[in-house]
Design a protein around this motif. Structure first.
Motif, short mmCIF file in Angstrom:
data_model
loop_
_atom_site.label_atom_id
_atom_site.label_comp_id
_atom_site.label_asym_id
_atom_site.label_seq_id
_atom_site.Cartn_x
_atom_site.Cartn_y
_atom_site.Cartn_z
N ILE A 202 0.81 -1.21 0.00
CA ILE A 202 0.00 0.00 0.00
C ILE A 202 0.85 1.28 0.00
O ILE A 202 0.57 2.21 -0.76
N PRO A 203 1.91 1.37 0.82
CA PRO A 203 2.74 2.59 0.76
C PRO A 203 3.31 2.85 -0.63
O PRO A 203 3.33 4.00 -1.09
N ASP A 204 3.81 1.78 -1.30
CA ASP A 204 4.31 1.96 -2.67
C ASP A 204 3.20 2.48 -3.58
O ASP A 204 3.40 3.37 -4.41
N PHE A 205 2.01 1.90 -3.43
CA PHE A 205 0.86 2.25 -4.27
C PHE A 205 0.50 3.73 -4.10
O PHE A 205 0.18 4.42 -5.09
N GLN A 206 0.57 4.22 -2.88
CA GLN A 206 0.15 5.60 -2.62
C GLN A 206 1.13 6.64 -3.15
O GLN A 206 0.79 7.82 -3.22
N TYR A 207 2.32 6.21 -3.55
CA TYR A 207 3.22 7.12 -4.24
C TYR A 207 2.70 7.45 -5.64
O TYR A 207 2.98 8.51 -6.18
N LEU A 208 1.95 6.51 -6.22
CA LEU A 208 1.44 6.69 -7.58
C LEU A 208 -0.02 7.13 -7.62
O LEU A 208 -0.44 7.84 -8.54
N GLN A 209 -0.82 6.66 -6.66
CA GLN A 209 -2.24 6.93 -6.67
C GLN A 209 -2.70 7.58 -5.37
O GLN A 209 -2.33 7.15 -4.29
N SER A 210 -3.53 8.60 -5.50
CA SER A 210 -4.09 9.28 -4.34
C SER A 210 -5.27 8.47 -3.79
O SER A 210 -6.23 8.19 -4.53
N TRP A 211 -5.19 8.08 -2.51
CA TRP A 211 -6.29 7.33 -1.92
C TRP A 211 -7.55 8.19 -1.80
O TRP A 211 -8.66 7.71 -1.99
N ASP A 212 -7.41 9.47 -1.53
CA ASP A 212 -8.57 10.36 -1.43
C ASP A 212 -9.35 10.37 -2.74
O ASP A 212 -10.59 10.28 -2.75
N LYS A 213 -8.65 10.45 -3.85
CA LYS A 213 -9.30 10.45 -5.15
C LYS A 213 -9.93 9.09 -5.45
O LYS A 213 -11.06 9.01 -5.94
N LEU A 214 -9.20 8.03 -5.14
CA LEU A 214 -9.72 6.69 -5.41
C LEU A 214 -10.95 6.41 -4.56
O LEU A 214 -11.95 5.86 -5.05
N TYR A 234 -25.18 4.95 -2.10
CA TYR A 234 -25.30 3.51 -2.25
C TYR A 234 -24.04 2.80 -1.77
O TYR A 234 -24.10 1.70 -1.23
N THR A 235 -22.88 3.45 -1.95
CA THR A 235 -21.59 2.83 -1.63
C THR A 235 -20.83 3.67 -0.61
O THR A 235 -20.78 4.90 -0.70
N ARG A 236 -20.23 2.98 0.34
CA ARG A 236 -19.33 3.61 1.30
C ARG A 236 -18.04 2.79 1.34
O ARG A 236 -18.10 1.57 1.46
N VAL A 237 -16.90 3.45 1.26
CA VAL A 237 -15.61 2.76 1.22
C VAL A 237 -14.80 3.13 2.46
O VAL A 237 -14.61 4.30 2.76
N ARG A 238 -14.36 2.12 3.16
CA ARG A 238 -13.57 2.31 4.37
C ARG A 238 -12.09 2.48 4.02
O ARG A 238 -11.71 2.47 2.86
N LYS A 239 -11.23 2.53 5.03
CA LYS A 239 -9.81 2.82 4.82
C LYS A 239 -9.10 1.66 4.12
O LYS A 239 -9.59 0.53 4.07
N LEU A 240 -7.92 1.96 3.60
CA LEU A 240 -7.07 0.95 2.97
C LEU A 240 -6.62 -0.09 4.01
O LEU A 240 -6.36 0.24 5.16
N ILE A 241 -6.52 -1.34 3.56
CA ILE A 241 -6.09 -2.43 4.43
C ILE A 241 -4.80 -3.01 3.87
O ILE A 241 -4.73 -3.36 2.69
#
Length: 490
Positions: A202-214, A234-241
């Motif tokens: 996940i840390p590597d991923f967040q260098y490329l993609q913004s979690w807020d936007k996703l 209709y949809t609610r998304v919780r934090k990254l795991i």
């Protein structure tokens, strides 16, 4: 029917270790597969117009999830940046058009701007069911150009890096209530895509993609719930795991079907379908349509013999017996295993299609009231059990009632399409303007949601969408024949 208990066990299967695993080299990350599922039984197979067995996009591929290397096989349903959403039908194993994506504001009113198409691909892990009983969902970053040419014949080897919990609201408004349904969704990358080849967590991923936007994109992607004049999330998304935590969650709550289990489930359902045809669908002497007195005498004699031996008399009586014994198994089979083969016997196929949808409706929220002669929405008690349970009420129904239920079924299915929630439509070749044009010949589940965009293309498409197959009819169990004309009572 020794295999039938395995059908019920489908939802109790836990993810297990695979006996045979193999490591994949980079060049094997996009792999064609052999259509085996529909080769098991010619009587219950999906074939094209030339008689070629079709691939099944859920059962023909083994996920071969290697936890240590974070690799798994997935099948893409909707490609990155597509304005068209697709699902996979578990019964036929084919992709089909679901809805359009369009730009809309944040339903949660937390972010400015508009959110539309997914900038990632949407996929699922084959042979794995999530906590909702649906295919295990995965969103995949990268590799779209390589994947695009052959979605229906290839699976992709991806690297799973983590996940998140997706919650969906089963009613109009879940705000302030503990009524959300939750499931795990994996996040994965295509290791062959140079942009993501080094991404492993996940840390590597967040260098490329913004979690807020996703997160906000995911919360708006599939539309929103609605009433007459309002819309709700209709949809609610919780934090990254993180990866390890998401895999632990996955192991405990998802159901994996091994090769042996898949074969036993399919075999059990095929036996059940064959039994249903033999016991109910197939005409017997007591069912014949009488056109003269000789036929009538044979029919009455056959019925009298059955009564004397205390056996069920007529199709509905035999159907009552079948439903009381196998209703749960039949409903489960209808959700996962294809019945019939339109290429081999149209009579068998349409019998199973009508009866199968009748059973599914009773399992998933509707019931036919044989006293009032109408379809209605079921209600549930405090324990979540249906008040109207078909095996308990089937004795109230006769052959004429069954004919009425089938006659009224098209209008009932159309009425479900007009309200919020799930509905079914029969897809032949998915020849919709935006369809895959693949042969499906199955009842596919759709979801009716609102999209806050102007204009909303889904409204127009939904209005034109047929839900019931054209040019087919139910073969009546209580036809008007000489017996009816003479008003014979027995």
């Amino acid at each position: 029917m020794k295999c039938l208990p395995l059908i019920i066990a489908l939802f109790l299967i836990s993810c297990s270790n695979h006996n045979q695993r193999r490591e994949y080299e980079a060049e094997e990350l996009l792999t064609i597969y052999e259509p085996k599922w529909f080769s098991a039984s010619e009587k219950h197979s999906l074939e094209d117009q030339l008689g070629r067995v079709q691939p099944h996009l859920f059962f023909d591929v083994n996920p071969e999830f290697t936890e240590k290397d974070q690799l798994a096989n997935v099948l893409i349903t909707t490609l990155e940046n597509s304005h068209l959403a697709y699902n996979v039908d578990l019964v036929s194993g084919q992709r089909y058009y679901s809805h359009h994506y369009c730009n809309q504001g944040d339903v949660w009113n937390q972010k400015s701007g508009t959110f539309g198409r997914p900038y990632f691909s949407i996929a699922y892990m084959p042979r794995v069911l999530d906590q909702m009983g649906d295919p295990q969902k995965i969103i995949v970053f990268g590799g779209a150009d390589r994947i695009k040419p052959s979605l229906d014949h290839h699976f992709v080897r991806v690297r799973i890096i983590g996940g998140y919990v997706e919650e969906t609201c089963p009613e109009a408004n879940c705000l302030g209530r503990d009524t959300w349904n939750s499931r795990l969704v994996f996040i994965a990358v295509d290791p062959q895509d140079s942009n993501y080849s080094d991404i492993r967590d996940i840390p590597d991923f967040q260098y490329l993609q913004s979690w807020d936007k996703l997160q906000v994109t995911l919360q708006n992607l599939e539309g929103r719930n609605f009433t007459v004049d309002r819309t709700f999330p209709y949809t609610r998304v919780r934090k990254l795991i993180p990866y390890r935590e998401s895999v632990q969650y996955f192991r405990k709550r998802s159901a994996f079907m091994s090769d042996d289990e898949v074969k036993k489930i399919q075999s059990g359902c095929h036996k059940l379908y064959d039994l249903m045809w033999k016991e109910v669908g197939e005409d017997r002497p007591e069912d014949i349509l009488t056109r003269n007195r000789a036929d009538l005498e044979k029919k009455l004699k056959a019925r009298e013999a059955l009564r004397e031996s205390k056996k069920p008399v007529g199709k509905m009586a035999r159907f009552r017996k079948f439903i009381k014994k196998y209703f749960t198994e039949a409903a489960t089979c209808e959700k996962f295993v294809y019945h019939g083969n339109i290429n081999k016997s149209a009579e068998h196929f349409w019998f199973h299609s009508y009866v199968g949808m009748y059973i599914r409706l009773h399992k998933e929220g509707s019931y036919f009231d044989c006293r009032r002669k109408t379809w209605a929405s079921n209600i549930y008690n405090v324990n979540g059990d249906p008040v109207h349970f078909l095996p308990n009420e089937i004795d109230d129904c006769n052959d004429k009632d069954m004919d009425l239920a089938m006659e009224y079924m098209p209008n009932h299915l159309k009425s479900l399409k007009g309200v919020m929630g799930d509905f079914w439509r029969f897809i032949d070749y998915d020849t919709h303007e935006y369809g895959t044009h693949r042969k499906v010949y199955s009842w596919a589940k759709m979801t009716n949601k609102k999209f806050d965009c102007r204009p909303d293309p889904n409204q127009i498409i939904m209005e034109k969408m047929n839900v019931f197959p054209d040019d087919v009819s139910w073969k009546k169990w209580d036809p008007i024949d000489l017996e009816e004309d003479l008003k014979i009572i027995y």
